[in-house]
Design a protein around this motif. Structure first.
Motif, mmCIF file in Angstrom:
data_model
loop_
_atom_site.group_PDB
_atom_site.id
_atom_site.type_symbol
_atom_site.label_atom_id
_atom_site.label_comp_id
_atom_site.label_asym_id
_atom_site.label_seq_id
_atom_site.Cartn_x
_atom_site.Cartn_y
_atom_site.Cartn_z
ATOM 1 N N THR A 142 43.065 15.106 -27.543
ATOM 2 C CA THR A 142 42.709 13.547 -27.765
ATOM 3 C C THR A 142 43.972 12.792 -27.933
ATOM 4 O O THR A 142 44.238 11.641 -27.362
ATOM 5 C CB THR A 142 41.911 13.358 -29.014
ATOM 6 O OG1 THR A 142 40.661 13.874 -28.891
ATOM 7 C CG2 THR A 142 41.568 12.000 -29.111
ATOM 8 N N GLU A 143 45.092 13.358 -28.694
ATOM 9 C CA GLU A 143 46.385 12.835 -28.836
ATOM 10 C C GLU A 143 47.112 12.588 -27.377
ATOM 11 O O GLU A 143 47.802 11.742 -27.189
ATOM 12 C CB GLU A 143 47.107 13.614 -29.850
ATOM 13 C CG GLU A 143 48.743 13.057 -29.990
ATOM 14 C CD GLU A 143 49.163 13.860 -30.814
ATOM 15 O OE1 GLU A 143 50.615 13.588 -31.173
ATOM 16 O OE2 GLU A 143 48.925 14.832 -31.421
ATOM 17 N N GLN A 144 46.928 13.680 -26.649
ATOM 18 C CA GLN A 144 47.525 13.531 -25.318
ATOM 19 C C GLN A 144 47.022 12.595 -24.397
ATOM 20 O O GLN A 144 47.578 11.994 -23.554
ATOM 21 C CB GLN A 144 47.411 15.033 -24.521
ATOM 22 C CG GLN A 144 48.233 16.165 -25.303
ATOM 23 C CD GLN A 144 49.723 15.927 -25.530
ATOM 24 O OE1 GLN A 144 50.608 15.331 -24.638
ATOM 25 N NE2 GLN A 144 50.472 15.907 -26.818
ATOM 26 N N GLU A 145 45.558 12.465 -24.514
ATOM 27 C CA GLU A 145 44.907 11.398 -23.796
ATOM 28 C C GLU A 145 45.482 9.912 -23.960
ATOM 29 O O GLU A 145 45.558 9.170 -23.180
ATOM 30 C CB GLU A 145 43.446 11.370 -23.763
ATOM 31 C CG GLU A 145 42.700 12.638 -23.282
ATOM 32 C CD GLU A 145 41.503 12.987 -23.609
ATOM 33 O OE1 GLU A 145 40.681 13.426 -22.969
ATOM 34 O OE2 GLU A 145 40.922 12.348 -24.706
ATOM 35 N N LEU A 146 45.669 9.724 -25.382
ATOM 36 C CA LEU A 146 45.973 8.367 -25.942
ATOM 37 C C LEU A 146 47.564 8.242 -25.344
ATOM 38 O O LEU A 146 47.855 7.042 -24.757
ATOM 39 C CB LEU A 146 46.301 8.477 -27.271
ATOM 40 C CG LEU A 146 44.897 8.271 -27.938
ATOM 41 C CD1 LEU A 146 44.874 8.641 -29.558
ATOM 42 C CD2 LEU A 146 43.992 7.262 -27.688
ATOM 43 N N LEU A 147 48.345 9.241 -25.399
ATOM 44 C CA LEU A 147 49.967 9.040 -24.936
ATOM 45 C C LEU A 147 49.748 8.733 -23.375
ATOM 46 O O LEU A 147 50.643 8.071 -22.759
ATOM 47 C CB LEU A 147 50.420 10.377 -25.060
ATOM 48 C CG LEU A 147 50.927 10.751 -26.474
ATOM 49 C CD1 LEU A 147 51.425 12.103 -26.525
ATOM 50 C CD2 LEU A 147 51.895 9.593 -27.261
ATOM 51 N N LEU A 148 48.869 9.487 -22.517
ATOM 52 C CA LEU A 148 48.735 9.301 -21.068
ATOM 53 C C LEU A 148 48.219 7.607 -21.014
ATOM 54 O O LEU A 148 48.871 7.224 -20.083
ATOM 55 C CB LEU A 148 47.983 10.403 -20.571
ATOM 56 C CG LEU A 148 47.645 10.305 -18.851
ATOM 57 C CD1 LEU A 148 48.984 10.658 -18.379
ATOM 58 C CD2 LEU A 148 46.534 11.157 -18.582
ATOM 59 N N ALA A 149 47.246 7.376 -21.690
ATOM 60 C CA ALA A 149 46.855 5.865 -21.560
ATOM 61 C C ALA A 149 47.926 5.046 -21.866
ATOM 62 O O ALA A 149 48.213 3.832 -21.065
ATOM 63 C CB ALA A 149 45.472 5.999 -22.349
ATOM 64 N N GLN A 150 48.691 5.265 -22.683
ATOM 65 C CA GLN A 150 49.683 4.337 -23.183
ATOM 66 C C GLN A 150 50.936 4.366 -21.916
ATOM 67 O O GLN A 150 51.283 3.448 -21.672
ATOM 68 C CB GLN A 150 50.420 5.040 -24.400
ATOM 69 C CG GLN A 150 49.670 4.598 -25.790
ATOM 70 C CD GLN A 150 50.238 5.281 -26.938
ATOM 71 O OE1 GLN A 150 51.283 5.876 -27.006
ATOM 72 N NE2 GLN A 150 49.722 5.026 -28.216
ATOM 73 N N ARG A 151 51.154 5.508 -21.542
ATOM 74 C CA ARG A 151 52.230 5.537 -20.297
ATOM 75 C C ARG A 151 51.595 4.693 -19.038
ATOM 76 O O ARG A 151 52.258 3.988 -18.593
ATOM 77 C CB ARG A 151 52.437 6.960 -19.968
ATOM 78 C CG ARG A 151 53.278 7.588 -21.083
ATOM 79 C CD ARG A 151 53.923 9.032 -20.182
ATOM 80 N NE ARG A 151 52.968 9.805 -19.932
ATOM 81 C CZ ARG A 151 52.521 10.868 -20.473
ATOM 82 N NH1 ARG A 151 53.051 11.028 -21.720
ATOM 83 N NH2 ARG A 151 51.520 11.737 -19.913
ATOM 84 N N ALA A 152 50.053 4.886 -18.832
ATOM 85 C CA ALA A 152 49.768 4.010 -17.764
ATOM 86 C C ALA A 152 49.617 2.477 -18.110
ATOM 87 O O ALA A 152 49.916 1.874 -17.167
ATOM 88 C CB ALA A 152 48.216 4.502 -17.335
ATOM 89 N N ALA A 153 49.662 2.135 -19.366
ATOM 90 C CA ALA A 153 49.609 0.617 -19.669
ATOM 91 C C ALA A 153 50.960 0.154 -19.378
ATOM 92 O O ALA A 153 51.079 -0.976 -19.209
ATOM 93 C CB ALA A 153 49.203 0.588 -21.173
ATOM 94 N N PHE A 154 52.056 1.086 -19.544
ATOM 95 C CA PHE A 154 53.359 0.351 -19.581
ATOM 96 C C PHE A 154 53.882 0.302 -17.954
ATOM 97 O O PHE A 154 54.872 -0.240 -17.829
ATOM 98 C CB PHE A 154 54.135 1.233 -20.441
ATOM 99 C CG PHE A 154 54.308 1.132 -21.680
ATOM 100 C CD1 PHE A 154 54.231 -0.331 -22.491
ATOM 101 C CD2 PHE A 154 53.847 2.027 -22.560
ATOM 102 C CE1 PHE A 154 54.446 -0.390 -23.585
ATOM 103 C CE2 PHE A 154 53.771 1.780 -23.970
ATOM 104 C CZ PHE A 154 54.081 0.642 -24.589
ATOM 105 N N ALA A 155 52.834 1.060 -17.097
ATOM 106 C CA ALA A 155 53.287 1.000 -15.803
ATOM 107 C C ALA A 155 52.874 -0.545 -15.294
ATOM 108 O O ALA A 155 51.720 -0.724 -14.992
ATOM 109 C CB ALA A 155 52.480 1.891 -15.001
ATOM 110 N N ILE A 156 53.766 -1.618 -15.439
ATOM 111 C CA ILE A 156 53.638 -2.901 -14.724
ATOM 112 C C ILE A 156 52.895 -2.989 -13.279
ATOM 113 O O ILE A 156 53.879 -2.603 -12.295
ATOM 114 C CB ILE A 156 54.573 -3.604 -15.099
ATOM 115 C CG1 ILE A 156 55.266 -3.829 -16.622
ATOM 116 C CG2 ILE A 156 54.573 -5.254 -14.626
ATOM 117 C CD1 ILE A 156 56.489 -4.501 -16.770
#
Length: 264
Positions: A96-110
């Motif tokens: 779950t923690e890794q999923e959140l990190l993955l989602a955060q990285r995707a969110a920063f891809a402008i």
């Protein structure tokens, strides 16, 4: 920990080597080290016919291609659960923690174009919806597992711990599932349920008692009780809503602390 494409986005996965290392990193002092080859043998026993869906390979230190598995979150947790509930919870939290990190990285891809922005928004909505469903399902498994997974109860007694289950239909369900058979040939007599070989020593234990009767042959009675793996499998069927349910069932998947509460 790796990610793979999933419906336009990415999903966190663990290959079996990573999962074995994760389990070993959390073993209690004095516990034996889990070997990857032993883990591979256990996968088909836990995941049954679905095991082949997760087949994978890796290159070892001698540049040889070796067999392994790549598991998404659900199957990673199921494999960890086969060792202990604490390990299942740890794998669940970790992924779950890794999923959140993955989602955060995707969110920063402008996004660079309007089309990219719309595509990203759709992918994130779909991924968030999927994670909500997966986390709800696994959270339910974690919350309901330990009190329910117990050995020594009959299938009927066990089903009484599960809200909404039609206990009068459990033996019929097990007949259709191939776990038991009726050894009584006279249709006018009560059934004599016996364990089939596929379930014996894996899911159900069978105890035979001989009752002496003066002037007659001893009466043979059979008692079927669930082993731990049998309780786990029935509980999985319950969560998948495959067990026979009462017409008055309220739709909630809950459990009682004791099957005797159903008799009060």
């Amino acid at each position: 920990m790796t990610s793979v494409p999933f419906n336009g986005g990415d999903a966190v996965t663990m290959i079996s080597l990573e999962l074995v290392d994760f389990i070993n990193s959390r073993r209690v002092e004095g516990a034996p080290t889990l070997v990857h080859s032993d883990f591979l043998k256990k996968v088909p026993r836990v995941l049954k016919k679905d095991a082949g869906k997760f087949s994978h390979t890796y290159i070892d230190s001698m540049n040889r291609r070796q067999k392994c598995y790549r598991f998404p979150k659900r199957e990673s947790c199921l494999m960890a659960m086969s060792y202990s509930y604490d390990l299942q919870a740890a794998v669940f939290d970790h992924m779950t923690e890794q999923e959140l990190l993955l989602a955060q990285r995707a969110a920063f891809a402008i996004p660079q174009t309007r089309a990219d922005a719309l595509r990203l928004a759709a992918d994130l909505d779909e991924q968030n919806a999927r994670l909500v469903l997966e986390n709800k399902d696994l959270k339910l498994r974690l919350e309901t597992s330990e009190p329910t997974f117990q050995a020594g109860l009959t299938p009927v007694q066990f089903s009484r711990t599960l809200n909404g289950v039609n206990t009068q239909r459990i033996n019929h369900f097990l007949l259709e599932s191939g776990w038991i058979y009726n050894a009584e040939t006279d249709p006018d007599r009560s059934p004599k349920y016996r364990t089939r070989s596929r379930a014996r020593d894996n899911y159900l234990a069978e105890t035979v008692r001989s009752i002496a009767r003066p002037g007659q042959k001893p009466l043979q009675t059979y008692s079927l009780t669930l082993l731990l793996a049998g309780s786990i499998r029935l509980h999985e069927w319950y969560l998948e809503q495959k067990l026979p349910m009462k017409s008055s069932w309220d739709g909630s998947l809950m459990q009682r602390r004791s099957y005797r509460e159903d008799l009060q």
